[in-house]
Design a protein around this motif. Structure first.
Motif, PDB file in Angstrom:
ATOM      1  N   SER A 226       0.836  -1.200   0.000  1.00  0.00           N
ATOM      2  CA  SER A 226       0.000   0.000   0.000  1.00  0.00           C
ATOM      3  C   SER A 226       0.870   1.248   0.000  1.00  0.00           C
ATOM      4  O   SER A 226       1.998   1.255   0.498  1.00  0.00           O
ATOM      5  N   LEU A 227       0.330   2.309  -0.564  1.00  0.00           N
ATOM      6  CA  LEU A 227       0.976   3.625  -0.551  1.00  0.00           C
ATOM      7  C   LEU A 227       0.163   4.552   0.330  1.00  0.00           C
ATOM      8  O   LEU A 227      -1.062   4.410   0.452  1.00  0.00           O
ATOM      9  N   SER A 228       0.814   5.481   0.905  1.00  0.00           N
ATOM     10  CA  SER A 228       0.114   6.411   1.798  1.00  0.00           C
ATOM     11  C   SER A 228       0.684   7.810   1.628  1.00  0.00           C
ATOM     12  O   SER A 228       1.812   7.996   1.161  1.00  0.00           O
ATOM     13  N   SER A 229      -0.116   8.756   2.019  1.00  0.00           N
ATOM     14  CA  SER A 229       0.310  10.155   2.053  1.00  0.00           C
ATOM     15  C   SER A 229      -0.155  10.773   3.362  1.00  0.00           C
ATOM     16  O   SER A 229      -1.070  10.259   4.015  1.00  0.00           O
ATOM     17  N   HIS A 230       0.507  11.873   3.726  1.00  0.00           N
ATOM     18  CA  HIS A 230       0.234  12.490   5.020  1.00  0.00           C
ATOM     19  C   HIS A 230      -0.073  13.970   4.837  1.00  0.00           C
ATOM     20  O   HIS A 230       0.470  14.633   3.949  1.00  0.00           O
ATOM     21  N   LYS A 231      -0.943  14.457   5.677  1.00  0.00           N
ATOM     22  CA  LYS A 231      -1.264  15.877   5.705  1.00  0.00           C
ATOM     23  C   LYS A 231      -1.312  16.308   7.163  1.00  0.00           C
ATOM     24  O   LYS A 231      -1.949  15.645   7.997  1.00  0.00           O
ATOM     25  N   THR A 232      -0.642  17.390   7.446  1.00  0.00           N
ATOM     26  CA  THR A 232      -0.581  17.876   8.833  1.00  0.00           C
ATOM     27  C   THR A 232      -1.277  19.226   8.924  1.00  0.00           C
ATOM     28  O   THR A 232      -0.990  20.138   8.126  1.00  0.00           O
ATOM     29  N   ILE A 233      -2.179  19.352   9.889  1.00  0.00           N
ATOM     30  CA  ILE A 233      -2.841  20.630  10.153  1.00  0.00           C
ATOM     31  C   ILE A 233      -2.628  20.976  11.619  1.00  0.00           C
ATOM     32  O   ILE A 233      -2.461  20.099  12.477  1.00  0.00           O
ATOM     33  N   THR A 234      -2.617  22.264  11.910  1.00  0.00           N
ATOM     34  CA  THR A 234      -2.422  22.755  13.273  1.00  0.00           C
ATOM     35  C   THR A 234      -3.716  23.349  13.786  1.00  0.00           C
ATOM     36  O   THR A 234      -4.307  24.237  13.138  1.00  0.00           O
ATOM     37  N   VAL A 235      -4.181  22.868  14.946  1.00  0.00           N
ATOM     38  CA  VAL A 235      -5.414  23.346  15.565  1.00  0.00           C
ATOM     39  C   VAL A 235      -5.025  24.145  16.802  1.00  0.00           C
ATOM     40  O   VAL A 235      -4.407  23.606  17.737  1.00  0.00           O
ATOM     41  N   HIS A 236      -5.357  25.450  16.816  1.00  0.00           N
ATOM     42  CA  HIS A 236      -5.075  26.322  17.948  1.00  0.00           C
ATOM     43  C   HIS A 236      -6.288  26.370  18.877  1.00  0.00           C
ATOM     44  O   HIS A 236      -7.437  26.496  18.410  1.00  0.00           O
ATOM     45  N   ILE A 237      -6.030  26.288  20.181  1.00  0.00           N
ATOM     46  CA  ILE A 237      -7.093  26.326  21.195  1.00  0.00           C
ATOM     47  C   ILE A 237      -7.146  27.741  21.768  1.00  0.00           C
ATOM     48  O   ILE A 237      -6.113  28.278  22.216  1.00  0.00           O
ATOM     49  N   SER A 238      -8.311  28.356  21.757  1.00  0.00           N
ATOM     50  CA  SER A 238      -8.472  29.702  22.331  1.00  0.00           C
ATOM     51  C   SER A 238      -8.839  29.588  23.804  1.00  0.00           C
ATOM     52  O   SER A 238      -9.489  28.637  24.235  1.00  0.00           O
ATOM     53  N   ASP A 239      -8.427  30.592  24.577  1.00  0.00           N
ATOM     54  CA  ASP A 239      -8.566  30.552  26.037  1.00  0.00           C
ATOM     55  C   ASP A 239      -9.924  31.052  26.483  1.00  0.00           C
ATOM     56  O   ASP A 239     -10.496  31.985  25.899  1.00  0.00           O
ATOM     57  N   VAL A 240     -10.459  30.439  27.552  1.00  0.00           N
ATOM     58  CA  VAL A 240     -11.611  30.946  28.299  1.00  0.00           C
ATOM     59  C   VAL A 240     -11.205  30.993  29.766  1.00  0.00           C
ATOM     60  O   VAL A 240     -10.286  30.299  30.199  1.00  0.00           O
ATOM     61  N   ASN A 241     -11.880  31.820  30.521  1.00  0.00           N
ATOM     62  CA  ASN A 241     -11.508  32.028  31.921  1.00  0.00           C
ATOM     63  C   ASN A 241     -12.037  30.886  32.778  1.00  0.00           C
ATOM     64  O   ASN A 241     -13.141  30.955  33.325  1.00  0.00           O
ATOM     65  N   ASP A 242     -11.215  29.833  32.950  1.00  0.00           N
ATOM     66  CA  ASP A 242     -11.645  28.661  33.712  1.00  0.00           C
ATOM     67  C   ASP A 242     -10.668  28.311  34.834  1.00  0.00           C
ATOM     68  O   ASP A 242     -10.749  27.230  35.408  1.00  0.00           O
ATOM     69  N   ASN A 243      -9.738  29.222  35.151  1.00  0.00           N
ATOM     70  CA  ASN A 243      -8.783  28.977  36.233  1.00  0.00           C
ATOM     71  C   ASN A 243      -8.747  30.174  37.174  1.00  0.00           C
ATOM     72  O   ASN A 243      -8.649  31.334  36.728  1.00  0.00           O
ATOM     73  N   SER A 244      -8.838  29.883  38.459  1.00  0.00           N
ATOM     74  CA  SER A 244      -8.731  30.940  39.475  1.00  0.00           C
ATOM     75  C   SER A 244      -7.258  31.239  39.759  1.00  0.00           C
ATOM     76  O   SER A 244      -6.397  30.376  39.589  1.00  0.00           O
ATOM     77  N   PRO A 245      -6.955  32.464  40.194  1.00  0.00           N
ATOM     78  CA  PRO A 245      -5.565  32.763  40.589  1.00  0.00           C
ATOM     79  C   PRO A 245      -5.135  31.862  41.736  1.00  0.00           C
ATOM     80  O   PRO A 245      -5.949  31.495  42.598  1.00  0.00           O
ATOM     81  N   VAL A 246      -3.863  31.507  41.756  1.00  0.00           N
ATOM     82  CA  VAL A 246      -3.302  30.641  42.796  1.00  0.00           C
ATOM     83  C   VAL A 246      -2.116  31.360  43.423  1.00  0.00           C
ATOM     84  O   VAL A 246      -1.194  31.789  42.712  1.00  0.00           O
ATOM     85  N   PHE A 247      -2.159  31.515  44.754  1.00  0.00           N
ATOM     86  CA  PHE A 247      -1.046  32.155  45.456  1.00  0.00           C
ATOM     87  C   PHE A 247       0.150  31.208  45.503  1.00  0.00           C
ATOM     88  O   PHE A 247      -0.001  29.975  45.459  1.00  0.00           O
ATOM     89  N   SER A 248       1.343  31.787  45.606  1.00  0.00           N
ATOM     90  CA  SER A 248       2.571  30.985  45.644  1.00  0.00           C
ATOM     91  C   SER A 248       2.678  30.179  46.926  1.00  0.00           C
ATOM     92  O   SER A 248       3.400  29.191  46.975  1.00  0.00           O
ATOM     93  N   GLN A 249       1.966  30.591  47.981  1.00  0.00           N
ATOM     94  CA  GLN A 249       1.967  29.848  49.237  1.00  0.00           C
ATOM     95  C   GLN A 249       0.529  29.694  49.710  1.00  0.00           C
ATOM     96  O   GLN A 249      -0.329  30.561  49.449  1.00  0.00           O
ATOM     97  N   SER A 250       0.274  28.606  50.427  1.00  0.00           N
ATOM     98  CA  SER A 250      -1.059  28.389  50.960  1.00  0.00           C
ATOM     99  C   SER A 250      -1.349  29.315  52.135  1.00  0.00           C
ATOM    100  O   SER A 250      -2.510  29.590  52.445  1.00  0.00           O
ATOM    101  N   GLN A 251      -0.319  29.807  52.774  1.00  0.00           N
ATOM    102  CA  GLN A 251      -0.460  30.737  53.898  1.00  0.00           C
ATOM    103  C   GLN A 251       0.843  31.524  54.018  1.00  0.00           C
ATOM    104  O   GLN A 251       1.925  30.962  53.876  1.00  0.00           O
TER     105      GLN A 251
END
Length: 811
Positions: A435-460
Motif C-alpha cells: 500500500s501507498l500512503s500520504s500524510h497531511k498535517t494541520i495545526t489546531v489552535h485552542i483559544s482561552d476561556v476564563n476557567d482557572n482561578s488565581p493561585v497564590f505561591s503559598q497556601s499561607q
C-alpha cells in the motif's frame, strides 16, 4: 674520640710505607694510608704523629698541621693526638672519576725545627652506585616481515660509576617469544643488542613490551632497568575480503534518486593506508546498471541515480571490487544481484479545508474543525483509501455519506492550559500491495476561556515586621499566578475587610497590580504583637474568578523604650531618693535597692545596673543584676555623713538605652536611725495596703484569663487548627527587672522571644533582632501537650504574683 677510633681502626686502614729524607735545614718524610670512600665523618685514617716519631706532648708547640692537599677539608689532623681522620664525606667517583687509583696527597708542616712531610691517602672503591640507563623508556619501530631472523638492534648501554668488581657486569632481558639478548664488550663498556629470533606479525601483536635489567658485580649486586616498547610497523600483506561473495537484494520499482540499495562491506586487517578500502564497479565489462546505480567508494553504499522500471528490466547483476591503498594495491571481488519488484506506484492525495482558525477550549465534543477529501489515481483495490489520524489527541475522523469524505471533530473536552495547540497528522493509505500512503498535517489552535482561578505561591503567608517601621513603605509582598492567558490571567489584589476584622487591617494598603503591601503607620510591639488578615486575588476574566489567602504578621521588638526608674522616685517625680543608715551597720548591710522597668523584651528589656558616680568607692557596692546597694565595710569616724551615688541603668539592646537614678545616703547615729525607721514603717504600711488592693484586682484578672485560656485550648484541640494563635506571657524577674517572653508558632516551628533567662539549647534565629529563639526539636511538645504547657505557664504567672505580694517586686 680519635684515640678510640684508632684502637678500633678497620682492617682497610693500613700504613703502606714510611721513609725519611733529611737535609741541612729540615726533614722530609712521606707516609701512605688507605681508606674506603663514604667513610663516616670522624673515621680513623692513621696515626701520623706516631708514624713520624713525634711526641704527642709537643704537637701543639710545634704547630703540626696540614698546609695543602686536603681538598675542601676532607681530612684533618687532631692537634691533641696527631691522628689523621675523615672530616667530610669522601666520594671516590666525584674525586677521581674513572681513575683506577685514587690518591689524596697531603703536605704537613711541623715547626721548631721546620719539618715537611707528605702523606698519601688511597681512596678505595665501594659498591655505592647502581647501573643507570640514559633513558627510563626506550621506543623502537620495526616493520613486520621486513627484517630477517637474526637481525641485531643496538640499545643504549648502562653506566656504573663504580670500578672493578663493583662496576657493570651483565644484562638480562624479560621473557618473550621474538627477541634474544646479546652483549658486545667495547673497552669498559658493555653494549646490549636485541636479536630477532622470530618474525613479527603486526596483525597478531602490534606492540611488544620488554624490560632490560643491568647488574653490577658488588657483593650485594645493584641493578637498573629500562622499559623497551617495540611498535611493529605494518606492511601490505593482506588483500580486502568481502563479507559475502554474492549479495542479493530486492528493490521495488520507482525508488527515489539517492535511495539506498545495499551497503557492501570488506575488511583489510592491515594497518593505515594498507588497510583502507576503496569500493568501485568492475568496469572490465560494460553494464547498463552503471547508468542507474552508483557506489560510494568510501562507505560501499550502492544508491539509485536513475529511473528503475520493472517493465524495462527486472534483474541487474553487477561485479564489484574492493582495493586497498598500499604501495602495491591488492584487490578483492564480489557480485551484487538486484531484483526489481513491481509496486503500487501512485499514492493517495488529500485536500483539507479548515472551518475555523481557533477552537475554544470549552467547545463541546463533536464540534467540527475541518473537512478532508481524499482521492487516488489508481483503480481497483489500489484506489480504495482509508484515512486515519495520530493517536493520543482529542480529535477523531467522522466519515461522510459521500465516498472518500471525512470530518475532523472533537471527541473530548479541551484544555488550553494543558495543551494550547495540537498538530494533527492525517494519513491516507490505499489497499494496494504494498500500500501507498500520504500524510497531511494541520495545526489546531485552542483559544482561552476564563476557567482557572488565581493561585497564590503559598497556601499561607507569615511575615515578621520590626516595630517602628517607616510609614507608607512596603513591608512585604505576595504574588499569585493564573494559568489562563491575556486578560484572563491579569491578577489584581485587595485586602478583604469585614466588620469583624481587627482595626489594624485599616492601617494596611496593598498595591492592586504587584501585591506589595504598605503600612500606613508604624507598628508598636508593646501595643500590638501579632495580627492576621486575608488578601484576595482576582483575575480580569468575564466572569472573574478569585481566591484568597491568610496572612499572619508578627511584630518584632526593637529597642525603642528607655528604662524607667521605679525606685527611687521623689515626690516631684525626679529619680532621686534619700536613704538613712546607722553608722554602726556591718559590712554587707543592704542599704536600698534600685528598681527599674523596660517595656521592651528579650535582651532589649534586660537591665544592668552600674555605678556612674560615687563619693567613696570603698564604702558601697552595687549588684549589677539586682540593683541592690550594700556596704563594703563598717563606717569609721572619718567617713563623711552624706554620700551621693549616681546609678546608671541600661538595657542590652544592640544600641543600648539608659537612665540614671540618684541615691543620697545619710549616715546617722543609731538613735536617729531608729526614729527614722519608725517613720518609714508607717509609710510602708500605708503603701503595702495600697499594693494589696491592686494585687487583689490582678489576681482576679489572672483567674479569669486562666479560665478563658482553658476554654480556648479545648476548642483548639478539638478543631486541630494548623496554625496556633500567638501566646504572650510576662515573667517577673525578682532581681529588679521585668523579663518578658513571647511564644508563637509558624508552620512546624515554634518560636520564643525571651529575656535574660534563655533556655539552654535555644538558638537565635537570623533576622529576629536577637530576640527570637527556635525551640529545639526535642523540646517541642505534641499538640496534645499544648494545653498542659499553657496551664503550667498561667500557674507560674499566678504563683509569681502571689510571691510579688511578699517581695513587692513591682513597687
Amino acid at each position: 674520640m680519635i684515640d678510640g677510633q684508632r684502637r678500633e681502626a678497620p682492617h682497610w686502614a693500613m700504613l703502606s710505607f714510611v721513609f725519611l729524607l733529611c737535609f741541612s735545614r729540615g726533614a722530609y718524610c712521606q707516609i701512605r694510608y688507605s681508606i674506603a670512600e663514604e667513610s663516616k665523618e670522624g673515621s680513623y685514617v692513621g696515626d701520623v704523629a706516631k708514624d713520624l716519631g713525634f711526641s704527642v706532648d709537643i704537637l701543639a708547640e710545634r704547630r703540626f698541621r696540614i698546609v695543602s692537599g686536603s681538598k675542601e677539608g676532607l681530612l684533618q689532623i687532631n692537634q691533641d693526638n696527631g691522628v689523621l681522620y675523615v672530616n667530610r664525606n669522601i666520594d671516590r667517583e666525584e674525586l677521581c672519576e674513572k681513575n683506577i687509583v685514587c690518591l689524596i696527597n697531603l703536605k704537613t708542616v711541623a715547626e721548631n725545627p721546620m719539618e715537611i712531610h707528605y702523606v698519601e691517602i688511597e681512596i678505595t672503591d665501594i659498591n655505592d652506585h647502581s647501573p643507570i640507563f640514559p633513558e627510563k623508556e626506550k621506543r623502537l619501530e620495526i616493520a613486520e616481515n621486513a627484517v630477517l631472523q637474526g637481525t641485531r638492534f643496538p640499545l643504549d648501554a648502562a653506566r656504573d660509576p663504580d670500578l672493578g668488581a663493583n662496576s657493570l657486569r651483565k644484562y638480562t632481558l624479560s621473557q618473550n617469544d621474538n627477541f634474544d639478548l646479546d652483549v658486545k664488550t667495547r673497552g669498559e663498556d658493555k653494549i646490549p643488542f636485541l636479536i630477532l629470533k622470530k618474525p613479527l606479525d603486526r596483525e597478531q601483536k602490534p606492540e611488544i613490551r620488554l624490560i632490560l635489567t643491568a647488574f653490577d658485580g658488588g657483593e650485594t649486586a645493584r641493578s637498573g632497568t629500562v622499559n623497551i616498547t617495540i611498535h611493529v610497523i605494518d606492511v601490505n600483506d593482506n588483500a580486502p575480503v568481502f563479507d559475502r561473495q554474492v549479495y542479493t537484494v530486492t528493490l521495488y520499482e520507482n525508488p527515489p534518486v539517492g535511495a539506498s540499495v545495499l551497503r557492501l562491506h570488506a575488511t583489510d586487517i592491515d594497518d593505515g593506508a594498507n588497510g583502507q578500502v576503496i569500493y568501485t564497479f568492475d568496469n572490465s565489462l560494460k553494464n547498463k546498471a552503471f547508468d542507474l546505480f552508483e557506489i560510494d567508494d568510501v562507505t560501499g553504499e550502492i544508491t539509485v541515480k536513475g529511473l528503475i522500471d520493472f517493465e524495462e528490466q527486472s534483474v541487474y547483476e553487477i561485479d564489484m571490487q574492493a582495493s586497498d591503498k598500499g604501495p602495491v594495491t591488492l584487490t578483492g571481488h564480489c557480485s551484487v544481484v538486484i531484483n526489481v519488484k513491481d509496486v503500487n506506484d501512485n499514492a493517495p492525495e488529500m485536500d483539507v479545508t479548515s472551518l475555523s482558525s481557533q477552537v475554544p477550549e470549552d467547545a463541546r465534543p463533536g464540534t467540527a474543525v475541518a473537512l478532508i477529501s481524499v482521492f487516488d489515481m489508481d483503480s481497483g483495490e489500489n484506489g480504495l483509501v482509508i484515512c486515519t489520524i495520530s493517536d493520543n489527541i482529542p480529535f477523531e475522523l467522522k466519515p461522510s455519506f459521500q465516498k472518500n469524505m471525512y470530518s475532523l471533530i472533537t471527541k473530548s473536552r479541551l484544555d488550553k492550559e494543558s495543551e494550547p495547540m495540537y498538530t494533527v497528522t492525517i494519513t491516507s493509505t490505499d489497499k494496494g500491495l504494498p500500500s501507498l500512503s500520504s500524510h497531511k498535517t494541520i495545526t489546531v489552535h485552542i483559544s482561552d476561556v476564563n476557567d482557572n482561578s488565581p493561585v497564590f505561591s503559598q497556601s499561607q503567608y507569615t511575615f515578621y515586621v520590626p516595630e517602628n517601621n517607616v510609614p507608607h513603605a512596603s513591608v512585604f509582598s505576595m504574588s499569585a499566578s493564573d494559568r489562563d492567558q491575556d486578560e484572563n490571567a491579569r491578577v489584581s489584589y485587595n485586602i478583604w475587610k469585614s466588620d469583624g476584622d481587627a482595626p489594624t487591617v485599616s492601617y494596611l494598603n496593598i498595591n492592586s497590580d504587584d501585591g506589595n503591601i504598605y503600612a500606613l503607620k508604624s507598628f508598636d510591639f508593646e501595643t500590638l504583637k501579632t495580627f492576621k488578615f486575608q488578601v484576595v486575588a482576582t483575575d480580569s476574566g468575564i466572569p472573574s474568578l478569585s481566591s484568597n489567602v491568610t496572612v499572619n504578621v508578627f511584630i518584632l521588638d526593637q529597642n525603642d523604650n528607655v528604662p524607667v526608674i521605679l525606685y527611687p522616685v521623689s515626690t516631684n517625680g525626679s529619680t532621686e531618693g534619700v536613704e538613712e543608715i546607722s553608722r554602726n551597720v556591718n559590712a554587707g548591710h543592704l542599704v536600698t535597692k534600685v528598681r527599674a522597668y523596660d517595656a521592651d523584651i528579650g535582651y532589649n528589656g534586660w537591665l544592668l545596673f552600674s555605678l556612674q558616680e560615687v563619693t567613696d568607692h570603698s564604702l558601697f557596692a552595687l549588684d549589677r543584676y539586682t540593683g541592690q546597694i550594700r556596704t563594703l565595710r563598717s563606717f569609721t569616724d572619718t567617713d563623711e555623713t552624706e554620700h551621693k551615688l549616681v546609678i546608671l541603668v541600661k538595657d542590652n539592646g544592640n544600641v543600648s538605652l539608659s537612665a540614671t537614678a540618684t541615691v543620697i545616703i545619710n549616715v546617722v547615729e543609731p538613735k536617729e536611725a531608729f526614729a527614722a525607721s519608725d517613720v518609714k514603717s508607717a509609710v510602708k504600711d500605708e503603701e503595702e495596703n495600697s499594693v494589696t488592693f491592686y494585687l487583689t484586682i490582678t489576681l482576679m484578672s489572672v483567674s479569669a484569663l486562666f479560665i478563658i485560656s482553658i476554654i480556648v485550648l479545648i476548642v483548639m484541640q478539638c478543631s486541630k487548627a494548623p496554625d496556633d494563635s500567638s501566646k504572650y506571657l510576662q515573667d517577673v524577674n525578682y532581681d529588679g527587672t521585668l523579663c518578658h517572653s513571647i511564644q508563637y508558632r509558624s508552620g512546624d516551628k515554634r518560636y520564643m522571644l525571651v529575656g535574660p533567662r534563655m533556655s539552654i539549647g535555644s538558638t537565635i534565629v537570623p533576622g529576629s533582632n536577637g530576640n527570637t529563639l527556635v525551640v529545639p526539636e526535642h523540646r517541642r511538645n505534641a499538640s496534645g501537650e499544648r494545653g498542659s504547657e499553657m496551664l503550667g505557664c498561667l500557674a507560674a504567672l499566678q504563683e509569681n504574683i502571689y510571691r510579688a505580694d511578699k517581695a513587692t517586686c513591682f513597687i
